[in-house]
Design an enzyme around this catalytic site. Structure first.
Site, PDB file in Angstrom:
ATOM      1  N   HIS A 251      -1.177  -6.132   2.078  1.00 21.11           N
ATOM      2  CA  HIS A 251      -1.366  -4.803   1.506  1.00 21.11           C
ATOM      3  C   HIS A 251      -2.393  -3.993   2.295  1.00 21.11           C
ATOM      4  O   HIS A 251      -2.230  -2.779   2.473  1.00 21.11           O
ATOM      5  CB  HIS A 251      -1.760  -4.914   0.027  1.00 21.11           C
ATOM      6  CG  HIS A 251      -1.734  -3.596  -0.677  1.00 21.11           C
ATOM      7  ND1 HIS A 251      -2.874  -2.956  -1.092  1.00 21.11           N
ATOM      8  CD2 HIS A 251      -0.703  -2.777  -0.997  1.00 21.11           C
ATOM      9  CE1 HIS A 251      -2.534  -1.802  -1.652  1.00 21.11           C
ATOM     10  NE2 HIS A 251      -1.232  -1.674  -1.608  1.00 21.11           N
TER      11      HIS A 251
ATOM     12  N   ASP B 224       1.848   9.943  -5.982  1.00 17.80           N
ATOM     13  CA  ASP B 224       3.111   9.530  -5.346  1.00 17.80           C
ATOM     14  C   ASP B 224       4.303  10.080  -6.109  1.00 17.80           C
ATOM     15  O   ASP B 224       4.461   9.823  -7.306  1.00 17.80           O
ATOM     16  CB  ASP B 224       3.181   8.003  -5.270  1.00 17.80           C
ATOM     17  CG  ASP B 224       2.114   7.468  -4.354  1.00 17.80           C
ATOM     18  OD1 ASP B 224       2.085   7.892  -3.192  1.00 17.80           O
ATOM     19  OD2 ASP B 224       1.286   6.652  -4.807  1.00 17.80           O
TER      20      ASP B 224
ATOM     21  N   GLY C  54       0.961  -1.507  -5.083  1.00 16.20           N
ATOM     22  CA  GLY C  54       1.564  -2.174  -3.926  1.00 16.20           C
ATOM     23  C   GLY C  54       1.467  -3.690  -3.973  1.00 16.20           C
ATOM     24  O   GLY C  54       2.436  -4.401  -3.663  1.00 16.20           O
TER      25      GLY C  54
ATOM     26  N   ASP D 111      -0.676  13.082 -10.984  1.00 16.41           N
ATOM     27  CA  ASP D 111      -0.219  11.877 -10.293  1.00 16.41           C
ATOM     28  C   ASP D 111      -0.080  12.253  -8.801  1.00 16.41           C
ATOM     29  O   ASP D 111      -0.050  13.444  -8.461  1.00 16.41           O
ATOM     30  CB  ASP D 111       1.141  11.452 -10.871  1.00 16.41           C
ATOM     31  CG  ASP D 111       1.794  10.352 -10.056  1.00 16.41           C
ATOM     32  OD1 ASP D 111       1.111   9.355  -9.754  1.00 16.41           O
ATOM     33  OD2 ASP D 111       2.990  10.496  -9.712  1.00 16.41           O
TER      34      ASP D 111
HETATM   35  C1  XBP Z   1       2.593   4.849  -7.256  1.00 14.88           C
HETATM   36  C2  XBP Z   1       2.578   3.441  -6.951  1.00 14.88           C
HETATM   37  C3  XBP Z   1       1.872   2.969  -5.760  1.00 14.88           C
HETATM   38  C4  XBP Z   1       2.532   3.318  -4.469  1.00 14.88           C
HETATM   39  C5  XBP Z   1       2.018   2.437  -3.363  1.00 14.88           C
HETATM   40  O1  XBP Z   1       2.875   5.025  -8.642  1.00 14.88           O
HETATM   41  O2  XBP Z   1       3.120   2.631  -7.677  1.00 14.88           O
HETATM   42  O3  XBP Z   1       1.777   1.588  -5.865  1.00 14.88           O
HETATM   43  O4  XBP Z   1       3.931   3.125  -4.570  1.00 14.88           O
HETATM   44  O5  XBP Z   1       0.645   2.541  -3.245  1.00 14.88           O
HETATM   45  P1  XBP Z   1       2.360   6.305  -9.436  1.00 14.88           P
HETATM   46  P2  XBP Z   1      -0.283   1.240  -3.080  1.00 14.88           P
HETATM   47  O6  XBP Z   1       2.901   7.504  -8.709  1.00 14.88           O
HETATM   48  O7  XBP Z   1       2.980   6.163 -10.791  1.00 14.88           O
HETATM   49  O8  XBP Z   1       0.862   6.292  -9.473  1.00 14.88           O
HETATM   50  O9  XBP Z   1       0.427   0.339  -2.125  1.00 14.88           O
HETATM   51  O10 XBP Z   1      -1.590   1.776  -2.538  1.00 14.88           O
HETATM   52  O11 XBP Z   1      -0.421   0.625  -4.441  1.00 14.88           O
HETATM   53 MG    MG Z   2       4.329   8.896  -9.286  1.00 17.57          MG
END
Ligand code: XBP
Ligand code: MG
Length: 256
Positions: A82, A11, A53, A9
């Site tokens: 976005h 984020d 997002g 993963d």
């Molecule tokens: C990460 C997310 C993403 C980010 C934002 O979740 O939910 O949406 O917060 O990125 P995970 P975007 O770590 O479970 O993959 O705005 O590009 O979606």
């Molecule tokens: Mg994550």
């Protein structure tokens, strides 16, 4: 089956991106659009319930800002916000605002040296992944990952298993050959429902109290030789930090 591949993963796992990265970029995009929306640290913790997002903006309107007069073309409006958010976020990464979490760069090096195959499975926008890799590990690091599965490549985002299933399908892998790294309950759900049993969770400020039932090991971080990882659930890695030997042991135990 032996351990063949590590699926990461992004984020919260590779880097602590949410509070000081994504959240700030969302707020900048809102301000650019003349909106007075303010996603505070506290509110953002609640919004993280929904991954993606665009999906998160819609969740915010549905749940926390019902009075907002929605434009007729709501999807296009959200997509525009976005896009602007993604541009802010990529710029922030290029400026070096967000470092990798402890142990990530070391473990990637060790895994490559050991011949393990690497992939990314994330709900974030593909550009955000490459911007993070470029700014932290250098532009060539994109090639370390056989597959970068990201964003809208599958319609159902985490906690659905689709992004992990897609990555494994692209690589011709069975779930038993993989070990996944996550930071959140949504991520854990996605991994387990994809049939992957070897799962290492490193928590962060937003996810520490979440339910990680089914994870093989829960740590505060991967750790470094001079910075041991704190164990929240499971058995401590033998050297006090996560290395390839610890991953192989974890994978073996998870298959038993
Ligand atoms: C990460 C997310 C993403 C980010 C934002 O979740 O939910 O949406 O917060 O990125 P995970 P975007 O770590 O479970 O993959 O705005 O590009 O979606
Ligand atoms: Mg994550």
């Amino acid at each position: 089956m032996t351990l063949q591949a590590l699926l990461f993963d992004v984020d919260g796992t590779l880097a602590d991106t949410e509070r000081d990265g994504h959240r700030v970029a969302f707020n900048l995009a809102f301000a650019d659009a003349g909106l007075d929306w303010d996603w505070t640290e506290e509110l953002y913790g609640q919004l993280l319930k929904v991954t993606g997002g665009k999906e998160r903006i819609l969740f915010y309107l549905d749940r926390f800002n019902r009075c907002f007069e929605r434009p007729a073309e709501l999807d296009a409006f959200i997509a525009g916000l976005h896009r602007s958010k993604t541009a802010h976020y990529a710029r922030m990464l290029a400026e070096g605002c967000i470092p990798l979490r402890p142990g990530v760069a070391r473990l990637l090096d060790e895994a490559r040296a050991a011949g393990l195959r690497l992939a990314i499975a994330t709900t974030t926008t593909p550009l955000n992944v490459t911007a993070l890799l470029d700014s932290t590990l250098g532009p060539e690091s994109k090639d370390w990952f056989e597959v970068i599965a990201a964003g809208d490549i599958v319609p159902a985002k985490k906690p659905a298993p689709d992004i992990y299933l897609w990555a494994m399908q692209q690589m011709g892998l069975e779930p038993q050959q993989c070990l996944a790294f996550e930071d959140s309950d949504n991520g854990v759900r996605s991994v387990l429902d994809a049939g992957i049993k070897a799962l290492l969770v490193t928590v962060n400020g937003y996810t520490r109290e979440q339910d990680f039932t089914g994870a093989s090991l829960v740590l505060d971080q991967l750790g470094e030789p001079d910075q041991p990882a704190q164990v929240l659930a499971g058995s401590a890695p033998s050297r006090g930090y996560v290395d390839v030997t610890a991953l192989r042991e974890l994978h073996l135990q998870a298959q038993a």
